[in-house]
Design a protein around this motif. Structure first.
Motif, PDB file in Angstrom:
ATOM      1  N   PRO A  13       0.810  -1.225   0.000  1.00  0.00           N
ATOM      2  CA  PRO A  13       0.000   0.000   0.000  1.00  0.00           C
ATOM      3  C   PRO A  13       0.837   1.265   0.000  1.00  0.00           C
ATOM      4  O   PRO A  13       0.486   2.245  -0.672  1.00  0.00           O
ATOM      5  N   ASN A  14       1.955   1.287   0.733  1.00  0.00           N
ATOM      6  CA  ASN A  14       2.779   2.491   0.738  1.00  0.00           C
ATOM      7  C   ASN A  14       3.446   2.727  -0.607  1.00  0.00           C
ATOM      8  O   ASN A  14       3.523   3.870  -1.085  1.00  0.00           O
ATOM      9  N   GLY A  15       3.948   1.665  -1.236  1.00  0.00           N
ATOM     10  CA  GLY A  15       4.541   1.829  -2.551  1.00  0.00           C
ATOM     11  C   GLY A  15       3.537   2.307  -3.577  1.00  0.00           C
ATOM     12  O   GLY A  15       3.844   3.164  -4.418  1.00  0.00           O
ATOM     13  N   LEU A  16       2.323   1.759  -3.522  1.00  0.00           N
ATOM     14  CA  LEU A  16       1.292   2.167  -4.487  1.00  0.00           C
ATOM     15  C   LEU A  16       0.810   3.586  -4.231  1.00  0.00           C
ATOM     16  O   LEU A  16       0.529   4.337  -5.184  1.00  0.00           O
ATOM     17  N   VAL A  17       0.713   3.995  -2.974  1.00  0.00           N
ATOM     18  CA  VAL A  17       0.361   5.384  -2.677  1.00  0.00           C
ATOM     19  C   VAL A  17       1.439   6.317  -3.215  1.00  0.00           C
ATOM     20  O   VAL A  17       1.147   7.331  -3.869  1.00  0.00           O
ATOM     21  N   ARG A  71      -7.938   9.273   1.683  1.00  0.00           N
ATOM     22  CA  ARG A  71      -9.166   9.967   1.262  1.00  0.00           C
ATOM     23  C   ARG A  71      -8.929  10.832   0.033  1.00  0.00           C
ATOM     24  O   ARG A  71      -9.774  10.904  -0.862  1.00  0.00           O
ATOM     25  N   ARG A  72      -7.770  11.490  -0.040  1.00  0.00           N
ATOM     26  CA  ARG A  72      -7.501  12.390  -1.165  1.00  0.00           C
ATOM     27  C   ARG A  72      -7.299  11.655  -2.479  1.00  0.00           C
ATOM     28  O   ARG A  72      -7.312  12.267  -3.549  1.00  0.00           O
ATOM     29  N   LEU A  73      -7.113  10.349  -2.419  1.00  0.00           N
ATOM     30  CA  LEU A  73      -6.958   9.571  -3.648  1.00  0.00           C
ATOM     31  C   LEU A  73      -8.299   9.239  -4.299  1.00  0.00           C
ATOM     32  O   LEU A  73      -8.341   8.791  -5.445  1.00  0.00           O
ATOM     33  N   GLY A 235      -6.636  -3.326  -5.451  1.00  0.00           N
ATOM     34  CA  GLY A 235      -7.109  -3.178  -6.825  1.00  0.00           C
ATOM     35  C   GLY A 235      -7.437  -1.743  -7.182  1.00  0.00           C
ATOM     36  O   GLY A 235      -7.162  -1.293  -8.306  1.00  0.00           O
ATOM     37  N   ALA A 236      -8.013  -1.001  -6.230  1.00  0.00           N
ATOM     38  CA  ALA A 236      -8.329   0.402  -6.494  1.00  0.00           C
ATOM     39  C   ALA A 236      -7.059   1.232  -6.649  1.00  0.00           C
ATOM     40  O   ALA A 236      -6.981   2.104  -7.526  1.00  0.00           O
ATOM     41  N   LEU A 237      -6.047   0.967  -5.822  1.00  0.00           N
ATOM     42  CA  LEU A 237      -4.784   1.693  -5.951  1.00  0.00           C
ATOM     43  C   LEU A 237      -4.096   1.379  -7.278  1.00  0.00           C
ATOM     44  O   LEU A 237      -3.557   2.274  -7.946  1.00  0.00           O
ATOM     45  N   VAL A 238      -4.115   0.110  -7.668  1.00  0.00           N
ATOM     46  CA  VAL A 238      -3.499  -0.290  -8.941  1.00  0.00           C
ATOM     47  C   VAL A 238      -4.251   0.320 -10.117  1.00  0.00           C
ATOM     48  O   VAL A 238      -3.647   0.831 -11.077  1.00  0.00           O
ATOM     49  N   GLY A 239      -5.586   0.272 -10.069  1.00  0.00           N
ATOM     50  CA  GLY A 239      -6.382   0.846 -11.151  1.00  0.00           C
ATOM     51  C   GLY A 239      -6.168   2.340 -11.297  1.00  0.00           C
ATOM     52  O   GLY A 239      -6.076   2.871 -12.414  1.00  0.00           O
ATOM     53  N   ARG A 240      -6.075   3.035 -10.168  1.00  0.00           N
ATOM     54  CA  ARG A 240      -5.836   4.473 -10.219  1.00  0.00           C
ATOM     55  C   ARG A 240      -4.475   4.776 -10.835  1.00  0.00           C
ATOM     56  O   ARG A 240      -4.327   5.696 -11.651  1.00  0.00           O
ATOM     57  N   LEU A 241      -3.462   4.004 -10.445  1.00  0.00           N
ATOM     58  CA  LEU A 241      -2.123   4.214 -10.991  1.00  0.00           C
ATOM     59  C   LEU A 241      -2.106   3.967 -12.499  1.00  0.00           C
ATOM     60  O   LEU A 241      -1.516   4.753 -13.269  1.00  0.00           O
ATOM     61  N   GLY A 502       0.424   0.036   9.878  1.00  0.00           N
ATOM     62  CA  GLY A 502      -0.977   0.377   9.658  1.00  0.00           C
ATOM     63  C   GLY A 502      -1.178   0.813   8.222  1.00  0.00           C
ATOM     64  O   GLY A 502      -0.302   1.455   7.619  1.00  0.00           O
ATOM     65  N   VAL A 503      -2.325   0.482   7.664  1.00  0.00           N
ATOM     66  CA  VAL A 503      -2.587   0.794   6.255  1.00  0.00           C
ATOM     67  C   VAL A 503      -3.207   2.185   6.177  1.00  0.00           C
ATOM     68  O   VAL A 503      -4.426   2.356   6.207  1.00  0.00           O
ATOM     69  N   HIS A 504      -2.332   3.180   6.107  1.00  0.00           N
ATOM     70  CA  HIS A 504      -2.777   4.573   5.995  1.00  0.00           C
ATOM     71  C   HIS A 504      -2.044   5.324   4.898  1.00  0.00           C
ATOM     72  O   HIS A 504      -2.408   6.438   4.565  1.00  0.00           O
ATOM     73  N   GLY A 505      -0.998   4.728   4.343  1.00  0.00           N
ATOM     74  CA  GLY A 505      -0.305   5.320   3.204  1.00  0.00           C
ATOM     75  C   GLY A 505       0.660   6.432   3.522  1.00  0.00           C
ATOM     76  O   GLY A 505       1.318   6.956   2.616  1.00  0.00           O
ATOM     77  N   ALA A 506       0.783   6.816   4.808  1.00  0.00           N
ATOM     78  CA  ALA A 506       1.593   7.988   5.136  1.00  0.00           C
ATOM     79  C   ALA A 506       3.073   7.823   4.799  1.00  0.00           C
ATOM     80  O   ALA A 506       3.673   8.758   4.249  1.00  0.00           O
TER      81      ALA A 506
END
Length: 532
Positions: A13-17, A71-73, A235-241, A502-506
């Motif tokens: 998740p952090n890499g994808l963010v 949220r901003r994504l 999947g949502a992070l990958v699709g957005r990228l 934690g999965v927060h992307g920070a």
């Protein structure tokens, strides 16, 4: 195609963010992931039973729901939908009393009031404080250290005395926090049990603050899950990228970060391919793996190598997945509607459990965090059934077994079965008939978790202890509270960086923003980095 501006190592998740934020800024981004599929610790499968979805690692995501980074994504535009159980957490006791972190403040307060008069009002006061500081506090947590702007806003909002009170409260151990705020056991257990979602035992500094934070997130957002499985978030992070032109390569492990004239210039993959990075390399891997495996020794300063010898992983983890033919038959009222159930006979037992781990002994009566996934998301299994799991922690290195089964830490099939039996014995005590509902079971011990995701070293799910001595400017190493590394253009984007697990992307967002705001070299070397 032209060389990418950035290479991101790891599609957790952090890499994808990080990759998404760089792509938003117009950078060409390539992500290299060693596994056959993306997600890191945010993945799900049907490997136990084709009719049941199980999350392999993480499952509930209050931090993701609260994170301004996520949220901003606007991931709902890419298919992400959240679901949640009626209650976030339940903690039953042997006498059938049960503390419930419900869907509304009034529900939780009423639950705690049954333990001791006045504890309901105490909970409401805690929620009032949360409402006052929530936005600024979350900004403090999810921005690079030190969080100057958010910290100043928070200080101005609270003024001197209340700000000091909040700082003291956040540093308290969970036991002391609970004793100061509640007269009854219910509120104390909610704080201490939620602190143990990290590796913060009842007597550990920060445990009270972390437990309170998790409780407040649960009260505000519930403990939500992605509809259909954790993989939906990935999947949502990958699709957005992909929609922004980013490229993801799975099954392509990075084996080396190549450095040219003191700057990260490229990565080499296991098949020998060299991928040049024009502007940055971002590593969503644990800091020890980055410095000890991916960088040549001459690029790692002596002070880093010395500090790595003191790096502390968090507890190991054992997880059991179940395909159940019916919902768990809880004896107490409360757990049936909760997504997460904590199982421990009381606060003193939590202290004993933590002490046994500290002594490197496999706990005799493991504190169990149990997830009822179909209760949280009806899509996880057929109607009338339950997709469930439980996890608990064990020492990273085992010197003895407090439970008498002779578990040594090899975690072979015998040891896995013996320890899973302890977990199931505990569930059975609170839900007689539980075992009769089990139609399938999967046990994942620390070596299994690390095999499935090498970032979970020894089954450590937070990529390093959450204890105070390895937080803020001490995370991952003293003096390294920001994403930069000793190599120019190389940024740490994993949960070993501030603010941690934690999965927060920070961590990924912090690394990406730092890369974006770092001035580009005046002259890009024409020669490609040398490869042997």
């Amino acid at each position: 195609m032209p060389d990418p501006d950035a290479v991101v190592i790891g599609a957790g998740p952090n890499g994808l963010v990080a990759a998404n934020l760089l792509a938003d800024a117009g950078w060409r981004v390539v992500v290299c992931e060693a596994a056959a599929e993306p997600g890191g610790a945010v993945r799900s499968d049907r490997g136990l039973d084709p009719s049941y979805v199980h999350d392999l690692f993480s499952a509930f995501y209050p931090l993701a729901a609260a994170s301004p980074v996520i949220r901003r994504l606007h991931l709902e535009q890419h298919g992400l939908r959240w679901s949640r159980a009626p209650a976030a957490v339940a903690h039953p006791l042997p006498d059938d009393r049960c503390a419930v972190l419900g869907g509304r403040v009034e529900e939780t307060a009423a639950s705690l009031e049954r333990f001791a008069p006045g504890d309901g009002a105490a909970w409401e006061r805690m929620c009032d404080m949360w409402d006052l500081v929530r936005d600024d506090l979350l900004d403090c947590l999810f921005t690079p250290f030190p969080p100057a702007r958010a910290g100043l806003r928070l200080a101005a909002r609270l003024r001197y005395t209340r700000a000091l009170h909040l700082a003291r409260t956040m540093l308290l151990p969970a036991r002391r926090f609970g004793e100061e705020e509640f007269d009854g056991e219910g509120g104390r257990l909610l704080i201490a049990g939620n602190a143990l979602h990290a590796d913060l035992g009842p007597e550990s500094a920060l445990g009270g603050g972390f437990g309170w934070l998790m409780c407040m997130l649960g009260q505000t957002y519930g403990f939500p899950v992605p509809q259909g499985g954790a993989q939906a978030l990935t999947g949502a992070l990958v699709g957005r990228l992909a929609a922004r032109g980013g490229i993801l390569h799975c099954g392509r492990a990075v084996t080396e970060v190549l450095v040219h004239r003191g700057r990260a210039a490229a990565v080499r993959t296991a098949d020998g391919t060299c991928i040049r990075a024009r502007r940055a390399v971002l590593a969503d891997v644990p800091a020890p793996l980055l410095y000890e495996r991916l960088l040549a020794p001459e690029h790692v300063p002596d002070r880093i190598r010395a500090a790595l010898r003191r790096f502390q992983w968090d507890f190991g983890t054992v997880k059991v997945d179940w395909a159940l033919s019916r919902p768990i038959p809880w004896r107490a009222e409360g757990p049936a509607t909760a997504g997460t159930v904590h199982l421990a006979d009381g606060l003193d037992e939590l202290t004993l459990w933590s002490a046994q781990i500290a002594m490197h002994r496999v706990p005799s009566d493991p504190f169990t965090v149990l997830g009822q996934m179909t209760t949280a998301d009806a899509r996880r299994s057929p109607a009338g059934t339950e997709s469930a799991w439980a996890y608990t922690h064990v020492p990273q290195s085992v010197t003895g077994d407090a439970g008498g089964d002779g578990i040594t830490g090899r975690w072979d099939e015998r040891e896995k079965e013996a320890f899973a039996r302890r977990i199931e014995d505990r569930v059975e005590r609170y839900a007689p008939g539980f075992r009769d509902a089990v139609r399938g079971r999967r046990i994942l011990a620390p070596p299994d978790l690390e095999r499935l995701n090498p970032a979970l070293v020894g089954g450590s799910v937070n990529q390093g202890t959450t204890s105070l001595h390895q937080q803020l400017v001490f995370r991952p190493l003293p003096g390294t509270g920001r994403p930069t590394t000793p190599v120019r253009g190389l940024y740490l984007a994993s949960a070993t960086a501030h603010p941690g697990g934690g999965v927060h992307g920070a961590p990924g967002a912090n690394a990406a923003r730092t890369a974006l705001h770092t001035p580009r070299p005046l002259r890009t070397p024409r020669r490609r980095p040398r490869t042997p």
